[in-house]
Write a protein that holds these residues in place. Sequence first.
Motif, PDB file in Angstrom:
ATOM      1  N   ALA A   1     -14.727  -8.971   1.708  1.00 36.18           N
ATOM      2  CA  ALA A   1     -14.854  -7.597   1.592  1.00 36.18           C
ATOM      3  C   ALA A   1     -14.257  -7.049   3.040  1.00 36.18           C
ATOM      4  O   ALA A   1     -13.601  -6.075   3.005  1.00 36.18           O
ATOM      5  N   ILE A   2     -15.032  -7.665   3.881  1.00 35.32           N
ATOM      6  CA  ILE A   2     -14.592  -7.163   5.456  1.00 35.32           C
ATOM      7  C   ILE A   2     -13.223  -7.485   5.816  1.00 35.32           C
ATOM      8  O   ILE A   2     -12.576  -6.458   6.117  1.00 35.32           O
ATOM      9  N   LEU A   3     -12.646  -8.547   5.338  1.00 36.04           N
ATOM     10  CA  LEU A   3     -11.356  -8.749   5.802  1.00 36.04           C
ATOM     11  C   LEU A   3     -10.372  -7.922   5.046  1.00 36.04           C
ATOM     12  O   LEU A   3      -9.431  -7.635   5.493  1.00 36.04           O
ATOM     13  N   VAL A   4     -10.622  -7.839   3.701  1.00 39.36           N
ATOM     14  CA  VAL A   4      -9.955  -6.955   2.889  1.00 39.36           C
ATOM     15  C   VAL A   4     -10.003  -5.326   3.649  1.00 39.36           C
ATOM     16  O   VAL A   4      -8.908  -4.798   3.529  1.00 39.36           O
ATOM     17  N   GLY A   5     -10.998  -4.885   3.728  1.00 37.37           N
ATOM     18  CA  GLY A   5     -11.451  -3.771   4.427  1.00 37.37           C
ATOM     19  C   GLY A   5     -10.462  -3.525   5.837  1.00 37.37           C
ATOM     20  O   GLY A   5      -9.932  -2.404   5.837  1.00 37.37           O
ATOM     21  N   ILE A   6     -10.342  -4.304   6.523  1.00 44.72           N
ATOM     22  CA  ILE A   6      -9.732  -4.389   7.838  1.00 44.72           C
ATOM     23  C   ILE A   6      -8.058  -4.057   7.633  1.00 44.72           C
ATOM     24  O   ILE A   6      -7.424  -3.336   8.361  1.00 44.72           O
ATOM     25  N   CYS A   7      -7.733  -5.129   6.437  1.00 44.57           N
ATOM     26  CA  CYS A   7      -6.233  -4.800   5.938  1.00 44.57           C
ATOM     27  C   CYS A   7      -5.874  -3.158   5.713  1.00 44.57           C
ATOM     28  O   CYS A   7      -4.877  -2.489   5.886  1.00 44.57           O
ATOM     29  N   HIS A   8      -7.014  -2.754   4.734  1.00 46.45           N
ATOM     30  CA  HIS A   8      -6.640  -1.310   4.248  1.00 46.45           C
ATOM     31  C   HIS A   8      -6.926  -0.435   5.426  1.00 46.45           C
ATOM     32  O   HIS A   8      -6.082   0.592   5.362  1.00 46.45           O
ATOM     33  N   ASP A   9      -7.999  -0.427   6.301  1.00 50.38           N
ATOM     34  CA  ASP A   9      -7.998   0.353   7.329  1.00 50.38           C
ATOM     35  C   ASP A   9      -6.884   0.435   8.125  1.00 50.38           C
ATOM     36  O   ASP A   9      -6.210   1.586   8.401  1.00 50.38           O
ATOM     37  N   ALA A  10      -6.247  -0.763   8.615  1.00 47.52           N
ATOM     38  CA  ALA A  10      -4.989  -0.940   9.496  1.00 47.52           C
ATOM     39  C   ALA A  10      -3.753  -0.177   8.840  1.00 47.52           C
ATOM     40  O   ALA A  10      -3.059   0.526   9.352  1.00 47.52           O
ATOM     41  N   VAL A  11      -3.673  -0.575   7.427  1.00 41.06           N
ATOM     42  CA  VAL A  11      -2.403  -0.056   6.740  1.00 41.06           C
ATOM     43  C   VAL A  11      -2.487   1.274   6.558  1.00 41.06           C
ATOM     44  O   VAL A  11      -1.423   2.190   6.939  1.00 41.06           O
ATOM     45  N   LEU A  12      -3.633   1.797   5.995  1.00 42.86           N
ATOM     46  CA  LEU A  12      -3.620   3.281   5.775  1.00 42.86           C
ATOM     47  C   LEU A  12      -3.501   4.069   6.920  1.00 42.86           C
ATOM     48  O   LEU A  12      -3.226   5.369   6.830  1.00 42.86           O
ATOM     49  N   THR A  13      -4.391   3.731   7.958  1.00 38.27           N
ATOM     50  CA  THR A  13      -4.261   4.610   9.111  1.00 38.27           C
ATOM     51  C   THR A  13      -3.075   4.624   9.685  1.00 38.27           C
ATOM     52  O   THR A  13      -2.691   5.662  10.067  1.00 38.27           O
ATOM     53  N   ALA A  14      -2.203   3.623   9.510  1.00 40.10           N
ATOM     54  CA  ALA A  14      -0.951   3.928  10.198  1.00 40.10           C
ATOM     55  C   ALA A  14      -0.046   4.662   9.431  1.00 40.10           C
ATOM     56  O   ALA A  14       1.074   5.057   9.857  1.00 40.10           O
ATOM     57  N   MET A  15      -0.281   4.732   8.260  1.00 35.84           N
ATOM     58  CA  MET A  15       0.278   5.758   7.237  1.00 35.84           C
ATOM     59  C   MET A  15       0.177   7.136   7.591  1.00 35.84           C
ATOM     60  O   MET A  15       0.923   8.092   7.193  1.00 35.84           O
ATOM     61  N   LEU A  16      -1.013   7.495   8.368  1.00 38.56           N
ATOM     62  CA  LEU A  16      -1.360   8.862   8.605  1.00 38.56           C
ATOM     63  C   LEU A  16      -0.434   9.749   9.695  1.00 38.56           C
ATOM     64  O   LEU A  16      -0.053   8.946  10.710  1.00 38.56           O
TER      65      LEU A  16
ATOM     66  N   HIS B   1      -0.322   3.866  16.449  1.00 37.00           N
ATOM     67  CA  HIS B   1      -0.411   2.544  15.760  1.00 37.00           C
ATOM     68  C   HIS B   1      -1.255   1.611  16.796  1.00 37.00           C
ATOM     69  O   HIS B   1      -1.113   1.517  17.799  1.00 37.00           O
ATOM     70  N   ALA B   2      -2.190   0.752  16.050  1.00 34.20           N
ATOM     71  CA  ALA B   2      -2.876  -0.097  16.998  1.00 34.20           C
ATOM     72  C   ALA B   2      -2.859  -1.430  16.074  1.00 34.20           C
ATOM     73  O   ALA B   2      -2.967  -1.344  15.063  1.00 34.20           O
ATOM     74  N   GLU B   3      -2.466  -2.522  16.798  1.00 29.74           N
ATOM     75  CA  GLU B   3      -2.491  -3.885  16.258  1.00 29.74           C
ATOM     76  C   GLU B   3      -3.847  -4.132  16.047  1.00 29.74           C
ATOM     77  O   GLU B   3      -4.660  -3.872  16.879  1.00 29.74           O
ATOM     78  N   VAL B   4      -3.877  -5.175  14.947  1.00 34.53           N
ATOM     79  CA  VAL B   4      -5.386  -5.690  14.589  1.00 34.53           C
ATOM     80  C   VAL B   4      -5.639  -6.770  15.608  1.00 34.53           C
ATOM     81  O   VAL B   4      -4.453  -7.722  15.670  1.00 34.53           O
TER      82      VAL B   4
ATOM     83  N   LEU C   1       0.788  -0.994  -0.043  1.00 35.66           N
ATOM     84  CA  LEU C   1      -0.233  -0.021   0.075  1.00 35.66           C
ATOM     85  C   LEU C   1       0.711   0.970   0.028  1.00 35.66           C
ATOM     86  O   LEU C   1       0.200   2.303  -0.685  1.00 35.66           O
ATOM     87  N   PRO C   2       1.984   1.463   0.626  1.00 33.10           N
ATOM     88  CA  PRO C   2       2.568   2.438   0.544  1.00 33.10           C
ATOM     89  C   PRO C   2       3.187   2.815  -0.779  1.00 33.10           C
ATOM     90  O   PRO C   2       3.402   4.126  -1.242  1.00 33.10           O
ATOM     91  N   VAL C   3       3.689   1.883  -1.526  1.00 34.37           N
ATOM     92  CA  VAL C   3       4.166   2.079  -2.765  1.00 34.37           C
ATOM     93  C   VAL C   3       2.995   2.674  -3.856  1.00 34.37           C
ATOM     94  O   VAL C   3       3.160   3.498  -4.560  1.00 34.37           O
ATOM     95  N   PHE C   4       1.696   1.919  -3.569  1.00 32.52           N
ATOM     96  CA  PHE C   4       0.653   2.534  -4.393  1.00 32.52           C
ATOM     97  C   PHE C   4       0.136   3.861  -4.089  1.00 32.52           C
ATOM     98  O   PHE C   4      -0.184   4.624  -4.977  1.00 32.52           O
ATOM     99  N   ALA C   5       0.447   4.163  -2.704  1.00 34.08           N
ATOM    100  CA  ALA C   5       0.129   5.431  -2.352  1.00 34.08           C
ATOM    101  C   ALA C   5       1.198   6.577  -3.040  1.00 34.08           C
ATOM    102  O   ALA C   5       0.766   7.654  -3.179  1.00 34.08           O
ATOM    103  N   GLY C   6       2.263   6.244  -2.929  1.00 37.61           N
ATOM    104  CA  GLY C   6       3.207   6.887  -3.598  1.00 37.61           C
ATOM    105  C   GLY C   6       2.935   7.149  -5.235  1.00 37.61           C
ATOM    106  O   GLY C   6       3.797   8.186  -5.796  1.00 37.61           O
TER     107      GLY C   6
END
Length: 204
Positions: free
Chosen positions: A164-179, A184-187, A110-115
Amino acid sequence: MSPRKAAALRGTDDDRNLRDHLVATAQRLLADQGAPGLTVRAIARAAGVADGVLYNHFPDKDALLAAALGAHVAAAHADLGPLPTPGTATVQENLALYLHAGLALHRAVLPVFAGLLASPSVLTRYAESEAHSDDWRELLARYLRAERDLSRLASDADTAAATAILVGICHDAVLTAMLPGTPHAEVDVDAVVATLLAGIAPHP
């Protein structure tokens, strides 16, 4: 040094090796420093070739970066190792492994895609060149469908929604940590899986 050959590739006439070398170099630069400011000259210098060599193998920089992005995603998937097979262990244990793998994958890519959000041409070319038939999300979706067919999930389980729920959790965890400044909160993987299974487990 020959302008067509990187030092590491001297002694071979295989242009495919040089193309792969350029992709690997661009992949490393994307992962290490991101896409902003990444120029053809910087890639060529890191690869040990003249600037014009890139155009012998790619029509432009975006095509090279799209290939590098594909290589980065493929490497991240390879690092996950084998994923659970339907019908083995328990569904709860297997989904926990799938979610751990998904979090690791998204942290890597995700960090590479964000860049690359400011380079839509690169993302478009990547999307057009990738089949995505064996990515983590599709493997997870297949796994859930197979477990439903084996009656280890409810016969009416909405496996697409579960995916979709499991994918969304991955997106939320990683994108939130990038802000910046975000704690940082572990899932809690076990809690997530238990909650999900409460909705799609076989009915008593």
